[in-house]
Design a protein around this motif. Structure first.
Motif, PDB file in Angstrom:
ATOM      1  N   PRO A 164       0.795  -1.227   0.000  1.00 54.99           N
ATOM      2  CA  PRO A 164       0.000   0.000   0.000  1.00 54.99           C
ATOM      3  C   PRO A 164       0.834   1.288   0.000  1.00 54.99           C
ATOM      4  CG  PRO A 164       0.106  -0.897   2.205  1.00 54.99           C
ATOM      5  CD  PRO A 164       0.819  -1.872   1.311  1.00 54.99           C
ATOM      6  N   GLN A 165       2.163   1.145   0.082  1.00 52.86           N
ATOM      7  CA  GLN A 165       3.046   2.321   0.096  1.00 52.86           C
ATOM      8  C   GLN A 165       2.754   3.180  -1.125  1.00 52.86           C
ATOM      9  OE1 GLN A 165       5.476   2.888   2.470  1.00 52.86           O
ATOM     10  NE2 GLN A 165       6.379   4.679   1.538  1.00 52.86           N
ATOM     11  N   ALA A 166       2.604   4.477  -0.929  1.00 56.73           N
ATOM     12  CA  ALA A 166       2.251   5.379  -2.020  1.00 56.73           C
ATOM     13  C   ALA A 166       3.376   5.507  -3.054  1.00 56.73           C
ATOM     14  CB  ALA A 166       1.904   6.754  -1.465  1.00 56.73           C
ATOM     15  N   SER A 167       4.616   5.530  -2.607  1.00 55.17           N
ATOM     16  CA  SER A 167       5.721   5.729  -3.537  1.00 55.17           C
ATOM     17  C   SER A 167       6.984   5.102  -2.984  1.00 55.17           C
ATOM     18  CB  SER A 167       5.965   7.222  -3.747  1.00 55.17           C
ATOM     19  OG  SER A 167       7.132   7.437  -4.511  1.00 55.17           O
ATOM     20  N   GLU A 168       7.790   4.583  -3.891  1.00 53.30           N
ATOM     21  CA  GLU A 168       9.089   4.045  -3.503  1.00 53.30           C
ATOM     22  C   GLU A 168      10.200   5.058  -3.764  1.00 53.30           C
ATOM     23  OE1 GLU A 168       9.255   0.612  -6.111  1.00 53.30           O
ATOM     24  OE2 GLU A 168      10.354   1.752  -7.601  1.00 53.30           O
ATOM     25  N   ALA A 169       9.839   6.242  -4.238  1.00 47.62           N
ATOM     26  CA  ALA A 169      10.830   7.280  -4.502  1.00 47.62           C
ATOM     27  C   ALA A 169      11.549   7.639  -3.202  1.00 47.62           C
ATOM     28  CB  ALA A 169      10.161   8.511  -5.088  1.00 47.62           C
ATOM     29  N   CYS A 170      12.869   7.790  -3.292  1.00 48.58           N
ATOM     30  CA  CYS A 170      13.615   8.066  -2.064  1.00 48.58           C
ATOM     31  C   CYS A 170      14.795   8.988  -2.329  1.00 48.58           C
ATOM     32  CB  CYS A 170      14.089   6.764  -1.424  1.00 48.58           C
ATOM     33  SG  CYS A 170      15.319   5.881  -2.352  1.00 48.58           S
ATOM     34  N   GLY A 171      15.191   9.660  -1.269  1.00 46.76           N
ATOM     35  CA  GLY A 171      16.346  10.532  -1.327  1.00 46.76           C
ATOM     36  C   GLY A 171      16.004  11.918  -1.830  1.00 46.76           C
ATOM     37  N   ARG A 172      17.018  12.749  -1.826  1.00 50.41           N
ATOM     38  CA  ARG A 172      16.871  14.147  -2.228  1.00 50.41           C
ATOM     39  C   ARG A 172      16.328  14.281  -3.646  1.00 50.41           C
ATOM     40  NH1 ARG A 172      22.126  17.388  -1.188  1.00 50.41           N
ATOM     41  NH2 ARG A 172      21.378  17.047   0.904  1.00 50.41           N
ATOM     42  N   TYR A 173      16.666  13.348  -4.522  1.00 52.68           N
ATOM     43  CA  TYR A 173      16.267  13.437  -5.929  1.00 52.68           C
ATOM     44  C   TYR A 173      15.153  12.446  -6.273  1.00 52.68           C
ATOM     45  CZ  TYR A 173      20.363  16.277  -5.823  1.00 52.68           C
ATOM     46  OH  TYR A 173      21.274  17.255  -5.482  1.00 52.68           O
ATOM     47  N   GLN A 174      14.577  11.816  -5.257  1.00 50.01           N
ATOM     48  CA  GLN A 174      13.415  10.948  -5.404  1.00 50.01           C
ATOM     49  C   GLN A 174      13.632   9.850  -6.449  1.00 50.01           C
ATOM     50  OE1 GLN A 174      10.242  11.352  -3.348  1.00 50.01           O
ATOM     51  NE2 GLN A 174      12.170  11.792  -2.355  1.00 50.01           N
TER      52      GLN A 174
END
Length: 181
Positions: A23-33
């Motif tokens: 259900p996590q909305a996004s796996e984008a991570c870090g300063r630059y997603q």
């Protein structure tokens, strides 16, 4: 999970892989997603001749990092600089050589990072907005509420000028991201 700035690339990829079906909305991570597909090497979507081919190396390996490298803020900056200078479709190496303007460079980066505003209207976005504003998924168009489009553009151009100053500096230390491999 623990803060991404303390995780290795291997840990980040494992975490991103683990939430693909959740259900996590996004796996984008870090300063630059960065999302998993991009870290795994995902430039192939930009080139129709290689779209379905698995890259020989991950993005971070091409930038000189390993699975065990910690995704620290400085590593994130180096990875992003490598990415923007070498990614097909962006090719800011040409901007470094002054083949096109800061405004063109900013708009090309807006196609990669949703938080960067386009510097003039395009088929995809209005001046000063995220290229992804209104796509129903990304909230980047809301990143700086209260700022005018011109203020958002100036913020982006100032960041590009800082990158250019760093790349134009007469001396660089080994491993400096300005030394594109």
């Amino acid at each position: 999970p623990k803060p991404v700035s303390t995780m290795t690339f291997a840990e980040i990829l494992a975490w991103q892989d683990s939430i693909d079906q959740g259900p996590q909305a996004s796996e984008a991570c870090g300063r630059y997603q960065y999302v998993e597909d991009t870290l795994r090497g995902g430039w192939n979507d930009d080139d129709p001749t290689t779209r379905n081919q698995k890259p020989a190396q991950t993005l971070y390996e091409r930038a000189g990092f390993t699975d065990g490298t910690v995704f620290s803020p400085s590593v994130q900056d180096e990875l992003a600089l490598y990415d923007m200078l070498t990614r097909p479709g962006c090719r800011l190496d040409r901007w470094v050589e002054r083949e096109f303007s800061d405004e063109i460079a900013l708009t090309r980066l807006a196609g990669i990072w949703a938080s960067i505003p386009v510097a003039w209207p395009t088929n995809h976005a209005l001046y000063g907005n995220s290229r992804y504003a209104g796509d129903g998924v990304n909230k980047a168009g809301e990143a700086f509420p209260g700022e005018t489009p011109a203020q958002k553009i100036e913020r982006g151009l100032a960041a590009l000028r800082a990158v250019r100053a760093r790349l134009d500096a007469p001396t660089r230390t080994p491993g400096d991201p300005g030394q594109v491999q």
